[in-house]
Write an enzyme that holds these catalytic residues in place. Structure first.
Site, mmCIF file in Angstrom:
data_model
loop_
_atom_site.group_PDB
_atom_site.id
_atom_site.type_symbol
_atom_site.label_atom_id
_atom_site.label_comp_id
_atom_site.label_asym_id
_atom_site.label_seq_id
_atom_site.Cartn_x
_atom_site.Cartn_y
_atom_site.Cartn_z
ATOM 1 N N ALA A 119 3.226 -15.441 4.402
ATOM 2 C CA ALA A 119 4.511 -16.110 3.797
ATOM 3 C C ALA A 119 4.986 -15.307 5.279
ATOM 4 C CB ALA A 119 5.264 -14.803 2.833
ATOM 5 N N ASN A 175 2.108 -8.375 0.340
ATOM 6 C CA ASN A 175 0.595 -8.500 0.937
ATOM 7 C C ASN A 175 0.637 -8.305 2.814
ATOM 8 O OD1 ASN A 175 -1.047 -8.948 -1.025
ATOM 9 N ND2 ASN A 175 0.854 -10.267 -1.830
ATOM 10 N N HIS A 203 11.529 -11.668 6.835
ATOM 11 C CA HIS A 203 10.327 -10.921 7.527
ATOM 12 C C HIS A 203 10.521 -11.055 8.953
ATOM 13 C CE1 HIS A 203 8.145 -11.221 3.898
ATOM 14 N NE2 HIS A 203 8.100 -12.204 3.584
HETATM 15 N N1 NAI Z 1 -0.290 -13.281 1.386
HETATM 16 C C1 NAI Z 1 1.018 -13.569 1.245
HETATM 17 O O1 NAI Z 1 1.982 -14.017 2.081
HETATM 18 C C2 NAI Z 1 1.007 -13.286 -0.015
HETATM 19 C C3 NAI Z 1 1.335 -12.854 -0.777
HETATM 20 N N2 NAI Z 1 1.207 -13.696 -2.203
HETATM 21 C C4 NAI Z 1 0.677 -13.694 -3.288
HETATM 22 O O2 NAI Z 1 0.456 -14.544 -3.702
HETATM 23 C C5 NAI Z 1 -0.121 -14.342 -5.273
HETATM 24 C C6 NAI Z 1 -0.273 -15.354 -6.242
HETATM 25 O O3 NAI Z 1 1.531 -15.974 -6.126
HETATM 26 P P1 NAI Z 1 3.149 -16.511 -7.283
HETATM 27 O O4 NAI Z 1 1.887 -17.393 -7.935
HETATM 28 O O5 NAI Z 1 3.727 -16.628 -6.923
HETATM 29 O O6 NAI Z 1 2.302 -15.133 -8.597
HETATM 30 P P2 NAI Z 1 2.392 -15.899 -10.023
HETATM 31 O O7 NAI Z 1 2.896 -14.549 -10.776
HETATM 32 O O8 NAI Z 1 3.623 -16.779 -10.512
HETATM 33 O O9 NAI Z 1 0.829 -16.529 -10.815
HETATM 34 C C7 NAI Z 1 -0.365 -15.459 -10.201
HETATM 35 C C8 NAI Z 1 -1.200 -16.483 -11.271
HETATM 36 O O10 NAI Z 1 -1.921 -15.891 -11.440
HETATM 37 C C9 NAI Z 1 -2.833 -15.627 -12.440
HETATM 38 N N3 NAI Z 1 -3.226 -13.954 -12.643
HETATM 39 C C10 NAI Z 1 -2.687 -12.662 -12.039
HETATM 40 N N4 NAI Z 1 -3.712 -12.156 -12.644
HETATM 41 C C11 NAI Z 1 -4.651 -12.197 -12.694
HETATM 42 C C12 NAI Z 1 -6.089 -12.134 -13.055
HETATM 43 N N5 NAI Z 1 -6.347 -10.542 -12.870
HETATM 44 N N6 NAI Z 1 -6.376 -12.932 -13.651
HETATM 45 C C13 NAI Z 1 -7.101 -13.910 -14.050
HETATM 46 N N7 NAI Z 1 -4.841 -14.565 -13.857
HETATM 47 C C14 NAI Z 1 -4.445 -13.471 -12.902
HETATM 48 C C15 NAI Z 1 -1.121 -14.684 -13.395
HETATM 49 O O11 NAI Z 1 -1.721 -15.028 -14.904
HETATM 50 C C16 NAI Z 1 -0.286 -16.266 -13.088
HETATM 51 O O12 NAI Z 1 -0.487 -17.022 -14.401
HETATM 52 C C17 NAI Z 1 0.638 -13.182 -5.979
HETATM 53 O O13 NAI Z 1 -0.540 -12.031 -5.933
HETATM 54 C C18 NAI Z 1 1.556 -13.263 -4.604
HETATM 55 O O14 NAI Z 1 1.885 -11.246 -4.447
HETATM 56 C C19 NAI Z 1 2.571 -14.095 -2.815
HETATM 57 C C20 NAI Z 1 3.046 -14.508 -1.050
HETATM 58 C C21 NAI Z 1 3.004 -14.308 0.422
HETATM 59 O O1 OAA Z 2 6.129 -13.985 -0.409
HETATM 60 C C1 OAA Z 2 6.208 -13.226 0.817
HETATM 61 O O2 OAA Z 2 8.123 -13.593 1.636
HETATM 62 C C2 OAA Z 2 5.849 -11.807 0.937
HETATM 63 C C3 OAA Z 2 5.187 -11.804 -0.347
HETATM 64 O O3 OAA Z 2 4.965 -11.972 -1.446
HETATM 65 C C4 OAA Z 2 3.680 -11.121 -0.447
HETATM 66 O O4 OAA Z 2 3.800 -11.162 1.314
HETATM 67 O O5 OAA Z 2 3.409 -10.446 -0.980
#
Ligand code: NAI
Ligand code: OAA
Length: 252
Positions: A119, A175, A203
């Site tokens: 992000a 994250n 951010h």
């Molecule tokens: N690195 C970064 O900058 C960012 C990281 N993220 C992370 O990316 C990930 C995905 O985000 P979204 O798609 O928005 O989340 P979301 O909640 O919409 O989707 C996550 C999916 O993964 C599944 N899931 C969760 N835990 C699981 C497990 N232990 N085993 C199998 N399936 C599982 C859920 O059932 C759901 O369908 C999150 O962990 C979020 O915090 C999000 C934004 C920025």
């Molecule tokens: O999507 C974002 O802005 C940041 C976020 O959720 C993460 O870092 O986990």
């Protein structure tokens, strides 16, 4: 064509599966089978309800867009099964012992772990911290109270302190702070604000070091199905996958 297995079929998973350019999603797995089934209907990728079957499927790279818990549970097995891994829930790597184990298993298996910029923009440049002195890094993140699962009517400081402590309290929201710490190999101070007047994910990054000073601010639109996750995070995975085998490598 790079073959992808998708771990996590929520908001980001759906964006990845519906924007396949330069790669093909062949298998999808989610703890909620209906999420995997609905992505399968959209894309034709095979849905798996059993993780052990999923990781024996014929794909080159597993893209994790699930949760920190999922990374802890599955990352080692994915690499041991000969797949490269893209980790979006990079907060899982704040645990030093887990991260070192994962990296050593990747070395043994000659596999690679990719951390997308997620992000924020400019994550790659922060790798200069690995070769040049950095004095301080502060990440100031502002999100809606809804994203942080808080109920406040004025701008409120939800957390102030180290990234590795913040991610324990807000595993779905910060994250980025762990990604910055890993890229720079420097501790990251975090201020996390809940602001009822904000409907975007902001951010601000402040860095001081031998190179000079950085201030950057990104005002991210939330993604369609999860306001806590910026749309940019999904785009960063798409651009990583599009370029993954390119002979021209751009960025630090
Ligand atoms: N690195 C970064 O900058 C960012 C990281 N993220 C992370 O990316 C990930 C995905 O985000 P979204 O798609 O928005 O989340 P979301 O909640 O919409 O989707 C996550 C999916 O993964 C599944 N899931 C969760 N835990 C699981 C497990 N232990 N085993 C199998 N399936 C599982 C859920 O059932 C759901 O369908 C999150 O962990 C979020 O915090 C999000 C934004 C920025
Ligand atoms: O999507 C974002 O802005 C940041 C976020 O959720 C993460 O870092 O986990």
């Amino acid at each position: 064509m790079v073959r992808i297995g998708l771990l996590g079929c929520g908001n980001v998973g759906k964006i990845i599966a519906t924007h396949q350019e330069g790669f093909q999603v062949v298998g999808v797995f989610d703890q909620l089978h209906e999420h995997a089934a609905s992505l399968s209907e959209l894309t034709g990728a095979k849905p798996y309800s059993d993780f052990n079957e999923f990781i024996t499927a014929d794909f080159d790279i597993c893209v994790e867009a699930a949760s920190i818990v999922a990374v802890r549970a599955y990352a080692l097995k994915i690499i041991e099964h000969g797949k490269d891994l893209v980790i979006l829930s990079v907060g899982a790597l704040a645990d030093d012992a887990f991260r070192e184990d994962l990296i050593s298993v990747a070395k043994e298996n000659r596999k690679r772990i990719h951390i997308p910029s997620g992000a924020i923009m400019g994550l790659d440049n922060l790798k200069i911290g690995q070769i040049s002195h950095i004095e301080s890094i502060l990440l100031r993140t502002t999100k809606s109270p809804e994203s942080l699962k808080m109920n406040v009517s004025t701008r409120t400081l939800a957390f102030k302190g180290k990234a590795k402590d913040c991610i324990k309290l807000f595993p779905k929201n910060i994250n980025v702070s762990v990604a910055i710490a890993l890229a720079s190999t420097h501790e990251v101070q975090v201020e996390l604000w809940a602001d009822p007047d904000v409907d975007k994910n902001i951010h601000e990054i402040f860095v001081k070091g031998e190179f000079g000073e950085l201030y950057s601010k990104i005002t991210n639109l939330p993604s369609p199905d999860n306001p806590a996750t910026s749309y940019l995070a999904a785009l960063s995975v798409l651009s990583l996958l599009k370029n993954i085998n390119s002979p021209l490598v751009i960025g630090a």
